[in-house]
Write an enzyme that holds these catalytic residues in place. Structure first.
Site, PDB file in Angstrom:
ATOM      1  N   SER A 167       7.265  -2.530 -17.975  1.00  0.00           N
ATOM      2  CA  SER A 167       6.805  -2.718 -16.597  1.00  0.00           C
ATOM      3  C   SER A 167       5.379  -3.229 -16.517  1.00  0.00           C
ATOM      4  O   SER A 167       5.049  -4.026 -15.637  1.00  0.00           O
ATOM      5  CB  SER A 167       6.889  -1.389 -15.836  1.00  0.00           C
TER       6      SER A 167
ATOM      7  N   ASP B 220     -15.155 -15.723 -22.775  1.00  0.00           N
ATOM      8  CA  ASP B 220     -15.736 -16.423 -21.633  1.00  0.00           C
ATOM      9  C   ASP B 220     -15.922 -17.897 -21.986  1.00  0.00           C
ATOM     10  O   ASP B 220     -17.025 -18.361 -22.267  1.00  0.00           O
ATOM     11  CB  ASP B 220     -17.075 -15.773 -21.271  1.00  0.00           C
ATOM     12  N   SER B 221     -14.798 -18.617 -21.997  1.00  0.00           N
ATOM     13  CA  SER B 221     -14.818 -20.040 -22.313  1.00  0.00           C
ATOM     14  C   SER B 221     -13.585 -20.679 -21.693  1.00  0.00           C
ATOM     15  O   SER B 221     -12.659 -19.980 -21.274  1.00  0.00           O
ATOM     16  CB  SER B 221     -14.811 -20.264 -23.827  1.00  0.00           C
TER      17      SER B 221
ATOM     18  N   ASN C 290      -3.669  -1.001 -14.748  1.00  0.00           N
ATOM     19  CA  ASN C 290      -2.609  -1.995 -14.536  1.00  0.00           C
ATOM     20  C   ASN C 290      -2.489  -2.352 -13.059  1.00  0.00           C
ATOM     21  O   ASN C 290      -3.351  -2.016 -12.247  1.00  0.00           O
ATOM     22  CB  ASN C 290      -1.280  -1.446 -15.062  1.00  0.00           C
TER      23      ASN C 290
ATOM     24  N   CYS D  26      -0.559  -1.084 -10.792  1.00  0.00           N
ATOM     25  CA  CYS D  26      -0.350   0.056  -9.892  1.00  0.00           C
ATOM     26  C   CYS D  26      -1.264   1.236 -10.198  1.00  0.00           C
ATOM     27  O   CYS D  26      -1.038   2.336  -9.689  1.00  0.00           O
ATOM     28  CB  CYS D  26       1.113   0.494  -9.927  1.00  0.00           C
TER      29      CYS D  26
ATOM     30  N   GLU E 176      -1.775   3.352 -12.577  1.00  0.00           N
ATOM     31  CA  GLU E 176      -1.395   4.587 -13.270  1.00  0.00           C
ATOM     32  C   GLU E 176      -1.457   4.468 -14.788  1.00  0.00           C
ATOM     33  O   GLU E 176      -1.350   5.478 -15.484  1.00  0.00           O
ATOM     34  CB  GLU E 176       0.011   5.043 -12.835  1.00  0.00           C
TER      35      GLU E 176
ATOM     36  N   THR F 211      12.951   2.059  -7.050  1.00  0.00           N
ATOM     37  CA  THR F 211      13.912   2.967  -7.683  1.00  0.00           C
ATOM     38  C   THR F 211      14.125   4.243  -6.880  1.00  0.00           C
ATOM     39  O   THR F 211      15.222   4.808  -6.902  1.00  0.00           O
ATOM     40  CB  THR F 211      13.473   3.321  -9.114  1.00  0.00           C
TER      41      THR F 211
END
Length: 870
Positions: free
Chosen positions: A235, A244-245, A446, A448, A450, A635
């Protein structure tokens, strides 16, 4: 309806006829429609014959029939008719589901073997090439063990889904060929089980049985992709910018596109990208900063969706508040402003250090830096980060800007009031209380909020998820003859959690990884994420108000049981297969578990001392992380539970499916009111007029009013306390939403500081607010509608609840006057009347009354102050 509810003999003179699946025409028969509905009502468990009237349903169906209607359309009409009547009694909703499932069964094969064969041999009609929907491995296993697998599949369990859960499955989860569904829900569950366990048939069958009993569910990507040619079952993906390029940025962009294509949600840390106007040595030019880069990521999220159109691509971008582009960053999702400074399809999060919160509280100065000029801030945390920040702050000419910390703080608050974001996570808590702290500094969460895992340019963190359906573990109290006397079965929860742990661990090895860096990370650290759904339903079943002492106690007990069970299973796996590669040096390897990092002593229900000894001296752990309560947006709808660990947002709401909108009443409340003999259309309309609340409705007993409080009637402090209580047994984090009906900066500030001081890792996922006037109202009786109060926003049955968008008005917009800075407190531009209205509203909001005034900040107590509300 279906073919056996139609007259056998055609009649050309009939006004109404249906077209059967074979193309023939037959007359509509009211009696046979009634008979068919009656048959479905008599299925076990039988529906309440005193409530459900098959004749009335049939009458409504016939009134909507038109000449030439197809039998499948007639079934859909019957199901929708019953669903619309579910506000009378939940049994009508069950009937709607039975009609829909029966219709699907008539359109699909009852043979799992035949269904798999059909999917494996599918030929794309446009290319005329083989395009299997299932993997060769799954096909061969099913062909080899077909008889055994067929014998354990229980198609009757398809009828256990409610109408909206089934419609969610039908819309996105069940496999289709040429647009037509070919899978039944039980086929899907067996596909998923074999996709996880492969040739381990006994484990696959056991998983199928538990899934079909609705005891738990794997996450959406697992349900989408298990058993397919590219089984990407994870998930969550956490990505750090490679460098940084140009090469680093576009390599990272490609990684995000490949992950999104495979149905993964993404969190990206962008702390190391240099700020605007920074020198670029290679071109002797200057950087454009974060905003133009993030607009490119925004377009990628729009273009590359998840699973071929099943879900939109979703990226959350994380930034630390010392970054010089932070003000532009927090405005990116706003509805107003220059279009070239907006990227509204991304989600934004702040990775907040303790020193920033302290500076805000003290009204101190805050220095902003370019990471190219002040390296190391993103790679350190806690005291090391503090020391480095103080060093840079004291270096002449190094800070890009020095502002008052409260200036940035209130810009954050303004964005949250308008957009519900940025998310707030506390960097030091996330790092200090992680079993991965031995790996290095964790730089983001992430999508969400968590998942808390280590990333690097060479490692993309991954997490496989599943959630436990907690209401299934409420049973009648042993020794009691009263069916209403319930208890929670912790031993059964322990057993199912162990099964889930094993499943998620297997997925790590059998997963398809869209990028190599993800596979490297997941095989090294083997994290998993177990969550919950239906906690509010558990409290209702056990007659515990959400904000009661009993509920607070059970909340912790459930979290403790799940953590203990997951650790036990992971330890047993480690004895068999060895520890995860980076186990040595982790807190768990030293006997330090999550609750130790919170300075919490667990209960005596489980033998923690023995488990710790086993982990340290007798085998270790197979998985670095285990628990991560996620939102469960889709779900939980499939299984018919309330989302994750949240209270109900309303006792009545509208749910939209492709067929239209349906009014839904909290089924447990409806049953309680029916038992008291006070449920009626008038009662429903009163609840609608009260915006889903029953607190002001006469005739409802006080104990039910306590039991059915909505989230708007529960103190925010209580929800934070419960999150912190279970947090001691959550080794990742939790998707913790904040609910404030009418947010002000004072309330938000109070809530954030309370969460921070309680030690939460995720301080806020979304800010959920209540609009002053809702977009959609239900029709109510004239007597009720004389003083109308609108109801909650509609909830789509297949997507999470969206935060209502709020455009700042005169009561919450910061003045743009140059003199209005944080050297003196920022003021609202409000009239005395508006201020009085705000204060009255504040007093009415029970869930905020003890957080509304935060006096920890420096404040002159001037009229209209944002901090204290004075």
């Amino acid at each position: 309806m279906i073919s056996n509810s139609i007259n056998v003999t055609p009649n050309k003179e009939s006004k109404m006829y249906v077209v059967k699946r074979d193309g023939t025409k037959e007359n509509v028969s009211f009696d046979k429609i009634t008979s068919r509905i009656s048959f479905l009502c008599e299925m076990e468990p039988k529906l309440n014959s005193d409530i459900v009237d098959p004749i009335e349903v049939a009458q409504k169906v016939v009134s909507g029939v038109f000449p030439g209607v197809k039998t499948t359309e007639l079934d859909n009409l019957a199901a929708e008719t019953a669903a619309y009547m579910s506000t009378r009694h939940p049994d009508y909703g069950i009937l709607a589901a039975r009609i829909s499932v029966s219709n699907l069964h008539k359109q699909t094969s009852k043979s799992f073997v035949e269904t798999v064969k059909k999917q494996y041999e599918f030929i794309n009609p446009k290319s005329n090439l083989l395009a299997p929907l299932v993997s060769k491995e799954l096909y061969e296993i099913v062909m080899k063990h077909g008889e055994r697998l067929e014998s354990v599949i229980d198609y009757y369990r398809d009828f256990d889904y409610d109408f909206f859960g089934f419609k969610t499955l039908e819309r996105s989860y069940l496999h289709r060929i040429n647009g037509k569904i070919v899978e039944r829900p039980q086929h899907m569950l067996m596909r998923v089980s074999i996709g996880i366990h492969g040739e381990d048939l006994e484990s696959a069958i056991n998983t199928y049985k538990r899934l079909s009993e609705k005891l738990f569910t794997h996450a959406t990507p697992t349900l989408f992709n298990a058993g397919t040619p590219s089984p990407q079952m994870s998930s969550c993906f956490l990505v750090q910018m490679k460098e940084d390029s140009i090469d680093g940025i576009y390599d990272t962009l490609k990684q995000c596109a490949l992950i999104s294509k495979s149905a993964g949600g993404i969190g990206i840390a962008v702390h190391k990208i240099r700020a605007a106007q920074s020198y670029i040595r290679g071109t002797n030019g200057t950087s454009n900063g974060l905003v133009p880069m993030l607009r490119v990521f925004n377009d990628t999220a729009r273009y590359v969706d998840q699973g071929g159109g099943k879900r939109k691509g979703a990226f959350a971008v994380y930034l630390e508040p010392w970054h010089a582009d932070v003000f532009e960053f927090i405005d990116l999702k706003k509805n107003t402003g220059k279009e070239e400074m907006r990227a509204r399809d991304l989600f934004y999060a702040l990775w907040v250090s303790d020193i920033f919160m302290e500076r805000v509280e003290q009204n101190g100065d805050w220095a902003l830096f370019c990471p190219n000029e002040a390296p190391g801030l993103a790679e350190t945390h806690s005291e090391e980060h503090r020391a480095l920040y103080l060093k840079y702050e004291a270096t002449p000419d190094l800070p890009r800007r020095v502002i008052k910390a409260q200036e940035l703080w209130f810009a954050i608050m303004e964005s949250q009031v308008e957009t519900g974001t940025p998310f707030i996570l506390y960097k030091d808590a996330c790092n200090a209380k992680s079993n991965q702290k031995n790996l290095g500094t964790i730089s983001s969460s992430n999508l969400c909020t968590e998942i808390i895992q280590y990333t690097s340019p060479d490692e993309i963190a991954v997490c496989n998820l599943a959630s436990i359906a907690l209401p299934k573990f409420v049973r009648q109290k042993v020794g009691s003859t009263d069916p209403k006397e319930k208890e929670f079965d912790h031993q059964f929860l322990f057993e199912i959690t162990k099964l889930i742990t094993v499943n998620l661990n297997v997925i790590i090895d059998r997963n398809y990884y869209p990028v190599a860096e993800a596979k490297t990370s997941n095989l090294r650290h083997r994290p998993i994420g177990i969550g919950i759904q239906g906690l509010a339903d558990v409290f209702i079943k056990m007659r515990m108000p959400f904000d009661s002492v009993a509920a607070a106690k059970l909340n912790v007990e459930i979290a403790e049981t799940i953590y203990f069970a997951a650790l036990t299973a992971s330890h047993e796996l480690a004895i068999r297969d060895g520890t995860y590669e980076s186990f040595k040096g982790s807190p768990a390897s030293k006997g330090i578990l999550q609750f130790d990092m919170w300075n919490v002593t667990p209960s005596s229900r489980w033998n923690w001392a023995e488990l710790k000894d086993n982990i340290v001296n007798k085998g270790g752990l197979r998985n670095s992380l285990l628990i991560a309560p996620m939102p469960t947006a889709s779900t939980s709808q499939i299984l018919g539970n309330n989302e994750c660990f949240e209270p109900y947002t309303s006792n009545i709401y509208s749910r939209r499916v492709l067929a239209g909108e349906f009014t839904i009443v909290n089924k447990q409340l409806l049953e309680d009111l029916m038992e008291l003999g006070i449920w009626s259309p008038e009662m429903k309309n009163q609840i609608v007029a009260a915006r889903g609340s029953i607190q002001s409705i006469g005739g409802i007993p006080d104990d039910l009013k306590e039991l059915y409080k909505t989230v708007w009637e529960i103190r925010q402090r209580t929800l934070i306390d419960m999150a912190a209580d279970r947090g001691a047994f959550i080794d990742q984090s939790q998707s913790f939403n904040v609910f404030i009906a009418e947010p002000t900066f004072a309330k938000l500030t109070s809530m954030h500081f309370y969460s921070w001081k309680k030690g939460l890792k995720t301080g806020m996922y979304y800010l959920r607010t209540r609009p002053a006037a809702d977009a959609i109202q239900f029709t109510v009786d004239p007597i009720v509608s004389q003083t109308p109060k609108p109801v909650e926003n509609n909830i789509n049955s297949t997507t999470p609840l969206k935060t209502p968008t709020k455009t700042p008005n005169s009561s919450n917009r910061i003045s743009t006057s140059p003199t209005n800075n944080l050297t003196s407190p920022i003021r609202f531009n409000i009239t005395q009347q508006q201020q009085q209205q705000q204060q009255q509203q504040q007093q009415q909001n029970n869930n905020e009354d003890d957080l509304a005034n935060y006096d920890g900040m420096t404040c002159r107590r001037e009229e209209g102050c944002l901090v204290c509300g004075s």
